[in-house]
Every structure is written in structure tokens, then in C-alpha cells.
Design an enzyme around this catalytic site. Structure first.
Site, short mmCIF file in Angstrom:
data_model
loop_
_atom_site.label_atom_id
_atom_site.label_comp_id
_atom_site.label_asym_id
_atom_site.label_seq_id
_atom_site.Cartn_x
_atom_site.Cartn_y
_atom_site.Cartn_z
N TYR A 264 0.86 -1.18 0.00
CA TYR A 264 0.00 0.00 0.00
C TYR A 264 0.90 1.24 0.00
CZ TYR A 264 -4.29 2.59 1.05
OH TYR A 264 -5.38 3.43 0.99
N TYR A 314 -5.84 4.77 -7.51
CA TYR A 314 -6.14 4.60 -6.09
C TYR A 314 -7.57 4.11 -5.92
CZ TYR A 314 -6.25 5.80 -1.09
OH TYR A 314 -6.34 5.76 0.27
#
Length: 357
Positions: A264, A314
Site C-alpha cells: 500500500y 487509487y
């Protein structure tokens, strides 16, 4: 996945429906076979029950809208696996849909009780929070802007061959240094994108899809750290500093088994921090590892070969999970058939190990 854009011109339900139908078609699953529907959001999406109705999943079984963003990207796989292991469901549909650029944006000030204490000091929104931790992290490790550039530049190089990616152009060091700061030491290039789009996955009882990659181990947790700076002894300690030991202890695997890491990467400095926390790279070796592009596709530990959140887009990390599944299916360069995926929102988060069958 849907296409990733900066202005979809569509509602979250429409985006969710496209991604879910694509995932169901990929898995050769009909609506009547779906036993459970799971999603996660920050009041910026469409409820699971509404998606289930639109897909004509009738009767609807277990369904849940989980509060959270990146912290759920890996652990929602654990929720699905537990439903299957408990006999509650055999086929679980997971999705994340948002207009993260044209709709509700993450990088806006949410003036709640906690923020009333931090806004006067310039900590307004997630970037100043993570920038403060980044400044200390660079000081503690001896890493520099050149090392942050190596993370971002490799992300761009990885995304070059990915048609879904929004940022595919090379990023030389001089161009990186010319980018404006958002909050030192983070430049615009060090921050992930705000994106419109949706991603969906189908998780099935292994007996129904024995040839597909499997969920091996999932952990979730955290502690004091960069999301609670007023209580932290170490403002740089993100989720991985709390849960990495549990991941390896529960799984029986080791960092040496990981073929690729789908991390991430909301901000560039979080990549080396996670690499060290999960034991993929010794902290003392991080500088040389990054400058030598050990995180490239042919390096010691490939990281986000699709470009990740910095370059692909994203979708609160679920797009990284989808890419891990694609990589395991293809098997190129995955000697052990093990992929690490992570998700977090500061000092708490989740991690999962996916393996080939």
C-alpha cells in the site's frame, strides 16, 4: 476493474456494477451463486445491499459495509475467508467503488474533535500527518530525497506497460526534484493519486475453484504510531511494525518465500518502511537496495509491478490485490507462488499472503 479516471462522470453504483459484473464473468459465477457481498468505504460509496439488489442477487445472504479505507484492503479477504470457513457462504463478492477525485476526496480537511487540536499546527488532512512521520523516518534511517525518487521512478517504470495506469511517463531525478512540495519532505510525486473507479473480486470455497490462487493467511491489527502521534513513542511506526511478526508466525512462511510484494504505497516513504518491517530487506541495506532498484520487476523483491497506488491509481488498495491475483495466475517469475498484499491507514492495517493452488 473499471477504467481508472480523474472524472468518471458516473455514479458509484454504476461503477460498482461494472466491476462486479466483470469479476463474476471472470469467475463464471451467476448472481444466484453469490452467498455474501462485502465492501468497505468512508461514506463515499454505495451500500452492499443496493449493489446486491441491482445485480439481482436474490435471496441476499450475509452482507456488510465495513467502515474503513486502506486498512481494509487486505483484511476484507480475511472476512470473506472466515465466512467460507464458517459455512456461512461458499461464494463471496467483494467490491470497492468511489469517485475519489471528482467526488468526495480524501485529502480534504475533516474538522472533527481531533482535528480541532491539530489544524492550528498545520496538520490538516492525511498528507501533513504522514509528512511529519516521513521527515523523522528519513532522519532515523539516513535515507534521502534520492531514495524517495527511486521508489516513485520505479513505480512509473512499472506502470509504463500497464494500460490501466494513469501515470506512465518516466520520472528522471531532475524532474522529480522540480515537483513542488505538498508538505516537506513529500512532493506531489510522492503522494498517491485520487482516482475515480471500482474494483471487485470473487472469493470462492476452494472446492469450487481449485485452480485459482488461494488466501493463505490474513492478519489485522495495529498500535500506537503515526495515526496517533500525541500518544506515540515512534511517529514513524506504521501498521507493519505491529503485525509483521504475527503474519509470519500464523502463516508458517517466511519473508524468503515472498516472490512479489503488493504494498500500500500511499506515500513513497512507506515502501521502504514496509520492506524492512516485513523482513524483506534489512533496514541497514535499504539505501543501496532502493538505488539499485532491488524493488524493480527483476530485482530481489519486486514491488507493485503494475505501478501501485502511486502510478496505476487509487481504489483504496483493492486494485493492488487484484493485481496480485493476476500475477499469481500468470506465475511469471514467482518461484514460490507467494504474494504479499498490504493495506493500512497509519499505525493500524492488514496484510495477506496469497498463494498458488
Amino acid at each position: 476493474m473499471t477504467a481508472l479516471t480523474r472524472e468518471s462522470g458516473r455514479g458509484e453504483l454504476d461503477l460498482a456494477m461494472e466491476a462486479c459484473r466483470a469479476a463474476m464473468a471472470d469467475a463464471a459465477v451467476e448472481p444466484g451463486e453469490i452467498d455474501a457481498v462485502l465492501s468497505y468505504h468512508l461514506n463515499d460509496s454505495v451500500p452492499a445491499i443496493q449493489v446486491a439488489r441491482a445485480l439481482r442477487i436474490e435471496p441476499i445472504g450475509w452482507h456488510n459495509d465495513i467502515a474503513g479505507g486502506g486498512t481494509q484492503a487486505a483484511s476484507i479477504l480475511g472476512d470473506a475467508a472466515m465466512l467460507i470457513a464458517a459455512g456461512v457462504a461458499r461464494t463471496v463478492l467483494i467490491y470497492r467503488a468511489l469517485n475519489g477525485r471528482s467526488g468526495k476526496r480524501m485529502n480534504t480537511v475533516q474538522a472533527g474533535p481531533q482535528e480541532s487540536f491539530t489544524i492550528p499546527y498545520g496538520v490538516a488532512g492525511p498528507i501533513p500527518l504522514f509528512a511529519l512521520a516521513a521527515q523523522r523516518y528519513l532522519h532515523d534511517t539516513g535515507l534521502s530525497e534520492e531514495h524517495l525518487h527511486a521508489v516513485v521512478a520505479q513505480s512509473r517504470d512499472n506502470a509504463a506497460a500497464n494500460p490501466r495506469a494513469l501515470r506512465r511517463d518516466p520520472l528522471p531525478l531532475a524532474d522529480y526534484l522540480a515537483r513542488p512540495y505538498v508538505c516537506t519532505p513529500l512532493r506531489t510525486a510522492d503522494c498517491c493519486q485520487e482516482t475515480d473507479g471500482a474494483c471487485a473480486l470473487v472469493v470462492r470455497d476452494v472446492r469450487l475453484a481449485p485452480q485459482e490462487p488461494r488466501i493463505h493467511t490474513v492478519v489485522r491489527g495495529g498500535g500506537e504510531g503515526c495515526s496517533t502521534m500525541d500518544r506515540s513513542h515512534d511517529v514513524t511506526r506504521i501498521f507493519s511494525g505491529h503485525i509483521a511478526g504475527r503474519l509470519w508466525g500464523f502463516s508458517g512462511l517466511s519473508p524468503r518465500d515472498v516472490d512479489a510484494a503488493f504494498l500500500y504505497d500511499a506515500y513513497s516513504w512507506l515502501v521502504p518502511r514496509q520492506l524492512a518491517d516485513f523482513g524483506l530487506v534489512d533496514r541497514a541495506d535499504l539505501g543501496g537496495f532502493l538505488l539499485g532498484r532491488g524493488h524493480g520487476p527483476t530485482g530481489e523483491v519486486p514491488v507493485n509491478p503494475h505501478g501501485g497506488l502511486l502510478s496505476e491509481g487509487y481504489v483504496h488498495g483493492l486494485n493492488n490485490v487484484a493485481e496480485a491475483v493476476r500475477a499469481l495466475r500468470l506465475g511469471h517469475g514467482l518461484d514460490h507462488g507467494v504474494a504479499l498484499v498490504t493495506g493500512f491507514g497509519g499505525s493500524y492495517g492488514s496484510a495477506a499472503l496469497l498463494v498458488t493452488s
